[in-house]
Design an enzyme around this catalytic site. Structure first.
Site, PDB file in Angstrom:
ATOM      1  N   GLY A  42      61.474 110.108  67.917  1.00 52.18           N
ATOM      2  CA  GLY A  42      62.653 109.630  68.615  1.00 52.18           C
ATOM      3  C   GLY A  42      62.378 108.298  69.290  1.00 52.18           C
ATOM      4  CB  SER A  43      64.046 106.771  72.206  1.00 53.07           C
ATOM      5  OG  SER A  43      65.353 106.996  71.710  1.00 53.07           O
ATOM      6  CB  THR A  44      58.336 107.518  72.362  1.00 50.91           C
ATOM      7  OG1 THR A  44      58.237 108.382  71.226  1.00 50.91           O
ATOM      8  CG2 THR A  44      58.700 108.337  73.589  1.00 50.91           C
ATOM      9  CB  SER A  45      59.387 105.639  67.300  1.00 48.52           C
ATOM     10  OG  SER A  45      58.919 104.962  66.172  1.00 48.52           O
TER      11      SER A  45
ATOM     12  CB  SER B 196      66.954 104.818  75.051  1.00 49.98           C
ATOM     13  OG  SER B 196      66.193 105.385  74.008  1.00 49.98           O
TER      14      SER B 196
END
Length: 594
Positions: free
Chosen positions: A302-305, A358
């Site tokens: 998800g958004s950590t990427s 994000s």
């Protein structure tokens, strides 16, 4: 009247002497056969009955943490053994009945082992405490004094017993051994060759099932295994396990992980998972909880990427933190329409604002700038993802470690070429995810994560682990810009990670909430929530990642995982005596006015 004629005495004597000669000849022939012709064979048979060879197991090396605190060690124990050929000369039933209560064994099973052996060496009880062997010896002496042979042919083989003083702390990482004292999971398995050492043996004479004290022994000594020192800090490990276990329970989640890594060295300071198990009581452990999820469990991040996508865009000179991005409420691409996590009209965000809020749509728009066409943009993004370590194992050599999944860009389907930039359509493990943030925190240089500091041999010689590999992924300038943007995620009131704020410290981080692939249903089901960050942001020292799988009570990484990050990072900073700098976070705009 007939005359009685006596036999010739000389003749009788002659026949008697001939008969005696034949008998003596047979005796002499037999003696010659035994003492000359077949002497070696009979001597060997006699020796085989008189000599006993016993294996001397090597002491398994200890596993200690970075400060020398023992996580796994071996204590004295004995295997109670028997020579069935000696026992069978007496009464195997009596032997089994006499021995079973002392070793807490089954007399029927013991008797079966004594009556139908596969060799002259059988193990009747494994890894008993020294006190148990003492009781056996006392019983042998008592029975011998009573002229009874119930425990003749019973011996003991020194054998270490594996214990884990810290219990469940670091158990999923350290692993466990099997009944043969061989590594069966975790680092116990991965480092079995170094830990195991080399067994020895001893051969001695016995008489009537008892060792002859004055008879000479011969054999070779066992060589102890190496002591392995990990990079793990037991105190940080313990605290991380406590925090993630509590949050998993609160969230009604399936599982959770925490990884703590040193920014400058790449050393892993903690690798926690919940639920876990106690290696001292394997019988009570759930098999599903005995693995090491941070390295063995792949998930879509998800958004950590998005941190990797932002780094690629900035490094390629396509945008900077203050570049203006118009983010519509929806974005049609391929065969679908993309949305952000919250419904909104048109947003006027900077690239910094795209990361802080994000925005999936904003990230797609930024990633499209990486090439003159979509195929070229995909190839360029793939290049950076692989430099960050995606699709590759860490090199630690942990059993069952997953490399995650990153298909080659030419195989990205219509959806993946737009979802991979914001963290769906690829998979990784928690250690890989942590390593991405270590790279940014370390000025763009990725250091291969390590778990072992070195080993100490039985000779006392310390052998440091080889230096880890280093890869320059992005420039220091790019890394600094991305780190500053990540501070906005935490410091800005509109950022998704403001619950990760630590008083007195500057913190950089990123939240993640991804649809979760569930193999049980063969598709997406539930969520993966995460938060990863580092501190102090102005001079990064420690990275902490927190991941929670399939939570029921909540789903957002910013609300579930950021508070765990805050607690673990605060504890790690205090433990390693890292002071706050007292400087202010950079003021980068999140929005712009058209």
């Amino acid at each position: 009247m007939r005359t009685l004629r006596l036999g010739d005495p000389k003749r009788r004597l002659r026949f008697g002497l001939i008969g005696l000669g034949v008998v003596l000849t047979l005796f002499v022939g037999r003696i010659v056969q035994l003492q000359a012709l077949d002497a070696s064979a009979y001597a060997a048979d006699a020796n085989s009955l008189r000599m006993q060879t016993v294996r001397l197991p090597a002491d398994r090396g200890a596993i200690v943490d970075a400060n020398g605190v023992t996580l796994a060690s071996s204590v004295d124990a004995y295997d109670i053994t028997a020579d069935p050929t000696q026992v069978q000369q007496y009464n195997p039933t009596a032997t089994a009945l006499a021995l079973a209560p002392i070793v807490a064994g089954d007399p029927v099973k013991i008797e079966e082992q004594l009556r139908t052996p596969k060799s002259r060496y059988v193990v009747l009880a494994k890894q008993v405490d020294p006190a148990v062997w003492t009781k056996v010896k006392e019983a042998q002496k008592k029975l011998s004094d009573e002229k009874r042979d119930d425990l003749v042919g019973i011996y003991a083989s020194p054998h270490s017993k594996r214990v884990y003083p810290a219990g469940s702390v670091a158990a999923n990482l350290v692993g466990f051994v099997n009944a043969s004292d061989k590594g069966a999971g975790g680092l116990e398995l991965a480092l079995d060759k170094q830990l195991a050492g080399r067994d020895g043996s001893v051969t001695y004479e016995n008489s009537l099932g008892r060792q002859i004290p004055t008879a000479g022994k011969k054999g070779k000594d066992a060589v102890s295994g190496d002591t392995v020192q990990l990079t793990i800090d037991r105190n940080i490990q313990w605290y991380a396990e406590q925090m993630i276990a509590r949050k998993v329970a609160e969230a009604g989640a399936e599982s959770g992980t925490v990884v703590v890594q040193d920014v400058k060295s790449g050393e892993v300071l903690a690798m926690a998972t919940a639920p876990g198990f106690d290696p001292n009581n394997l019988g009570a452990a759930n098999a599903a909880d005995m693995g090491n999820r941070p390295m063995q469990e792949a998930y879509e991040p998800g958004s950590t990427s998005k941190v990797m996508t932002m780094a690629a865009v900035i490094q390629e000179g396509k945008a900077g933190p203050e570049t203006q991005v118009v983010v519509p409420g929806t974005l049609p691409r391929a065969d679908r329409v993309f949305h952000d996590d919250v419904d909104h009209g048109t947003w006027y965000l900077t690239l910094n604002g795209v990361l802080a809020k994000s925005s999936n749509i904003g990230t797609i728009l930024a990633a499209e700038k990486l090439g003159p066409n979509q195929a070229a943009a995909n190839a360029k993004l793939d290049e950076y993802l692989r430099k960050f370590g995606m699709g590759s194992k860490s090199g630690i050599g942990f059993p069952g470690e997953t490399a995650g999944l990153l298909p080659p860009p030419q195989k990205w389907d219509g959806a993946q070429q737009y979802t991979i930039p914001f963290g769906q359509g690829l998979s990784l493990n928690s250690l890989q995810a942590t390593s991405v943030f270590q790279t940014i925190a370390n000025g763009g240089v990725r250091i291969n994560p390590t778990l072992v500091k070195g080993t100490t041999g039985p000779d006392g010689k310390v052998r440091p682990a080889p230096a880890p590999g280093r890869t320059e992924v992005v420039s220091p300038e790019t890394a600094r810009m991305v780190a500053d943007m990540m501070e906005s995620v935490v410091a800005d009131d509109e950022g998704t990670g403001n619950k990760a704020q630590i008083p007195g410290y500057r913190v950089a981080g990123k939240t993640g909430t991804a649809n979760r692939v569930d193999p049980k249903v063969g598709g997406y089901n539930g969520y993966t929530s995460s938060f990863i960050g580092f501190a102090p942001a102005e001079n990064p020292q420690i990275v902490v990642s927190v991941t929670i799988q399939a939570p029921v009570n909540g789903k957002w990484g910013g609300t579930l995982c950021a508070p765990v990050f805050k607690d673990v990072m605060s504890f790690a900073l205090q433990t390693r005596k890292i002071p706050p700098a007292g400087t202010k976070s950079p003021d980068i705009p999140v929005e712009w006015k058209p």
